[in-house]
Design a protein around this motif. Structure first.
Motif, short mmCIF file in Angstrom:
data_model
loop_
_atom_site.label_atom_id
_atom_site.label_comp_id
_atom_site.label_asym_id
_atom_site.label_seq_id
_atom_site.Cartn_x
_atom_site.Cartn_y
_atom_site.Cartn_z
N TRP A 231 0.71 -1.35 -0.16
CA TRP A 231 0.02 0.09 0.11
C TRP A 231 0.92 1.31 -0.02
CZ3 TRP A 231 1.05 3.15 4.16
CH2 TRP A 231 1.72 2.71 5.15
N ILE A 232 2.14 1.10 0.21
CA ILE A 232 2.92 2.30 0.33
C ILE A 232 3.03 3.12 -0.98
CG2 ILE A 232 5.29 3.07 1.05
CD1 ILE A 232 5.42 0.90 3.08
N TYR A 233 2.75 4.33 -1.13
CA TYR A 233 2.84 5.12 -2.27
C TYR A 233 4.45 5.31 -2.58
CZ TYR A 233 2.59 9.23 -5.19
OH TYR A 233 2.51 9.92 -6.18
N GLN A 234 4.80 4.94 -3.91
CA GLN A 234 6.03 5.21 -4.57
C GLN A 234 6.99 4.14 -3.72
OE1 GLN A 234 7.08 9.24 -4.45
NE2 GLN A 234 6.02 9.61 -6.20
N LYS B 94 14.73 1.28 -2.51
CA LYS B 94 15.15 0.12 -2.92
C LYS B 94 15.43 -0.74 -1.71
CE LYS B 94 19.01 -1.48 -5.57
NZ LYS B 94 20.18 -1.39 -6.44
N GLY B 95 14.96 -2.04 -1.87
CA GLY B 95 15.36 -3.08 -0.83
C GLY B 95 14.60 -3.13 0.46
N SER C 237 15.04 -2.63 5.44
CA SER C 237 15.27 -3.53 4.64
C SER C 237 15.49 -4.94 5.10
CB SER C 237 16.85 -3.64 3.77
OG SER C 237 17.73 -3.51 4.98
N LEU C 238 15.11 -5.06 6.56
CA LEU C 238 15.04 -6.36 7.35
C LEU C 238 13.55 -7.16 7.09
CD1 LEU C 238 16.00 -5.08 10.71
CD2 LEU C 238 17.50 -6.47 9.09
#
Length: 152
Positions: free
Chosen positions: A27-30, A35-36, A63-64
């Motif tokens: 759901w996160i915009y952009q 990256k990651g 990134s976890l």
């Protein structure tokens, strides 16, 4: 989704920390710009001192993969490092350092961290003194404080 709650008594107050982490990030915009990105998380910190209560919220992208134990340790570790940098700046005005030589700057940083750890060990009888004030007082009678450190 992961959840963890801790309660600690520290500095005359109760600190309750709640950690939330999820891999549900569609759901996160952009989202593609991060990256990651594998998870998002939040820390809710409730501080109770007497009858007063204060809440703080901090949000993280990570990134976890979802691992609430690792996430909570990473959050606590991040703020421990931030706290040390704040103490170095307040006590030694580290941010104002203009040393250009890289090796000299690294050596100064190591010495300041070493001094900071010693200042934290020194108890000045009957006082609750800031580290900056301790540093100032020690400059007038360094031998007395070196003796006190050697006893520790």
């Amino acid at each position: 989704s992961g959840y963890k709650k801790t309660t600690e008594k520290a500095h005359g107050q109760i600190e309750i920390r709640e950690y939330y982490q999820t891999e549900e990030t569609a759901w996160i915009y952009q989202k593609k710009q991060w990256k990651g990105l594998k998870s998002i998380g939040m820390e809710k910190k409730t501080i109770r001192r007497g009858e007063t209560e204060k809440e703080e919220y901090r949000y993280y992208i990570s990134s976890l993969c979802e691992d609430i134990e690792l996430f909570s340790r990473a959050v606590r570790g991040h703020w421990a490092v931030e706290s040390m940098h704040w103490h170095l700046d307040v006590t030694f005005k580290e941010d104002a350092n203009t040393t250009l030589d890289k090796t000299a700057a690294q050596n100064q940083n190591i010495i300041r961290k070493w001094c900071l750890s010693m200042l934290k060990l020194i108890e000045i009888r009957g006082t609750k003194m800031s580290l900056r004030r301790k540093r100032f007082n020690i400059s007038f009678a360094p031998a007395q404080f070196i003796e006190e450190l050697m006893k520790i």
